[in-house]
Design an enzyme around this catalytic site. Structure first.
Site, PDB file in Angstrom:
ATOM      1  N   LYS A 281      -2.790  -8.964   7.322  1.00  0.00           N
ATOM      2  CA  LYS A 281      -4.245  -8.879   7.238  1.00  0.00           C
ATOM      3  C   LYS A 281      -4.880  -9.588   8.428  1.00  0.00           C
ATOM      4  CE  LYS A 281      -4.494  -8.768   2.178  1.00  0.00           C
ATOM      5  NZ  LYS A 281      -5.162  -7.458   2.043  1.00  0.00           N
ATOM      6  N   ARG A 355      -0.217  -0.568  -5.099  1.00  0.00           N
ATOM      7  CA  ARG A 355       0.121   0.721  -5.704  1.00  0.00           C
ATOM      8  C   ARG A 355       1.633   0.879  -5.899  1.00  0.00           C
ATOM      9  NH1 ARG A 355      -2.884   3.803  -0.959  1.00  0.00           N
ATOM     10  NH2 ARG A 355      -4.067   1.850  -1.217  1.00  0.00           N
TER      11      ARG A 355
END
Length: 507
Positions: A281, A355
């Site tokens: 990130k 996910r």
């Protein structure tokens, strides 16, 4: 934890550190709300004008403190704004009362006892006030040195709340408050988990918390450690956790009722810290990533609450726990993972990790053929761009079920919005190497994530996905009963869904 009582005492006759009254926003100035009639009389019928002189308008969340007049045993009167007057029958919405009680509880931190003389028409109102007070009184200061002296410096949570206008001997009122206590305590525990620093809450530690709660409340628990996950072929969970020294876990919590004929499965994303992995990130996006397990915290709290309320529905919670870190053993962009379902996934971005753990847990939950699966996750920044910081998105493979969850969320005071699953976005997840890629088109990224998860839902099973990326962690100032930090988003929606299912209204 703040103690709650129902009281039949008059607003002026109960001893407390502060007496809380409601004030609404009328066309010609503030209007004293029902429940405060005796207090208004103590002000010679001029409470509204006194408040107006002090600058109060009755706007939602507004707080005005003033000395109590002669005849009121509490030394302080605290007027809380309720917003606009109701258009019909002067009956305030439950969420309005919930927020007002939360505002009062926050404003009275450090007090021993508060008496709440807010409008109470029925048991639902009493329950909403109780819930708001418990949630509003929440604080997380376990890591602050000043917490040791909280009582001395006036920062301790409000100790006791008496709800005036309640009926202590009425079964409905007692049940409403008992429900509020169970829900409030477990939701606040979810907030604690979200707020706990990741060096103290890794997957193993989270699993231990779940095991302890399960033992306390008669819930069956199963914890799959790294060895069991390898043996079972949980490639998604293992792939996400591969870069961390803290190994992943899959926790199953099972609450069963002998009277139940329906089964709900709740699946929570539990990334105890998300660095993004190899797809690191950017600066400024890592600091709050301890909250990436908020979905698992919500599922955990919902299952325990269902057990405490003894709901006539079977509820299974699946906590998919991993830490997403970059290292020499971490999953790389371009790697292919074989998931629990047997489907292969090309990992194009390791920061699309939620996910992957959810896909394994959803596939496993599907084997039990529940009546419905609901997954909860801080899944995508795209959902925050679409709906902001206070609203979560709802996707589903059944329109009626999606509508039902939306209604439940709004009923409990959790802003939510139904979102589509456009079939044309599936094409972006095509892979020349694997069955599917974990990334698709950038535009509509939150919907792409939902479409990915749908691929792992068992055939014929009703499923919904709640993306709580926005409301799960409040970085702004507290408001209503919502604190800064972890919020416990989606807990109330899941619990209410379980209650409605128990009542025969799955939707």
């Amino acid at each position: 934890m703040t103690a709650l009582t129902l009281s039949t005492a008059t607003a002026t006759g109960l001893r407390a550190d502060a007496l809380v009254v409601g004030v609404a926003k009328g066309d010609k100035g503030p209007v004293v709300a029902p429940g405060a009639e005796a207090v208004d009389q103590a002000f010679d019928g001029k409470l509204a004008s006194v408040l107006e002189t002090l600058g109060a308008a009755g706007a939602e969340g507004e707080v005005t403190k003033l000395p109590a007049p002669s005849g009121v045993k509490a030394p302080v009167v605290l007027a809380v704004g309720l917003g606009a007057l109701p258009e019909k029958d002067d009956v305030f919405a439950a969420e309005t009362l919930r927020r007002a009680a939360g505002v009062a509880a926050r404003a009275l931190a450090g007090s021993k006892k508060a008496a709440l003389a807010l409008p109470v028409e029925d048991a639902e109102d009493a329950g909403a006030i109780a819930e708001g007070a418990l949630l509003g009184a929440y604080s997380f200061d376990a890591y602050k040195e000043s917490a040791k002296d909280a009582k001395k410096n006036g920062k301790a949570p409000l100790a006791e709340v008496a709800i005036l206008g309640g009926k202590p001997r009425d079964k409905a009122y007692k049940a409403a408050v008992e429900r509020a206590v169970a829900l409030g305590e477990e939701l606040n525990r979810a907030r604690d988990l979200v707020n706990t620093p990741p060096n103290d809450l890794n997957p193993e530690a989270f699993a231990a918390v779940a095991q302890a709660a399960a033992k306390e409340h008669g819930i069956k628990v199963q914890v799959l450690d790294e060895k069991a996950l390898i043996k079972g072929g949980y490639g998604g969970i293992l792939g996400v956790g591969a870069g961390s020294a803290s190994t992943p876990r899959l926790v199953k919590l099972s609450y069963t009722s002998s009277k139940a004929d329906k089964h709900l499965a709740f699946v929570g994303k539990g990334i105890t810290y998300d660095s993004g992995g190899i797809s690191l990130k950017p600066a400024g996006h890592n600091e709050t990533m301890k909250c990436d397990m908020a979905g698992a915290a919500a599922v955990f709290a919902a299952v325990v609450t269902a057990a405490r309320l003894k709901l006539d529905v079977n509820v299974t919670g699946w906590l998919a726990l991993a830490e997403n870190m970059p290292s020499g053993s971490a999953t790389r962009p371009g790697d292919v993972l074989r998931m629990y379902s047997g489907k292969t996934v090309e990992v194009l971005n390791t920061d699309a990790e939620g996910r992957l753990v959810l896909a394994d847990a959803i596939a496993k939950a599907s084997e039990e053929n529940p009546d419905a699966i609901v997954d909860v996750a801080t899944l995508t920044g795209a959902m925050m761009l679409a709906l902001g910081n206070r609203t979560f998105g709802i996707m589903a493979n059944d329109d009626a079920f999606r509508t039902s969850i939306h209604e439940v969320a709004e009923e409990t005071g959790e802003p939510a919005w139904p979102m589509p699953l456009p079939a044309d976005l599936k094409k972006g997840m095509e892979s020349s190497t694997a069955d599917i890629a974990n990334m698709g088109e950038r535009m509509g990224g939150g919907l792409v994530a939902g479409l990915f998860l749908q691929e792992f839902v068992g055939e014929g099973i009703t499923w919904a996905h709640l993306d709580i990326a926005g409301p799960a962690f409040n970085e702004a100032a507290p408001f209503g009963y919502t604190p800064k930090g972890g919020t416990g988003s989606a807990v109330r929606t899941l619990v209410r869904l379980a209650e409605r299912t128990a009542a025969g209204d799955l939707g």
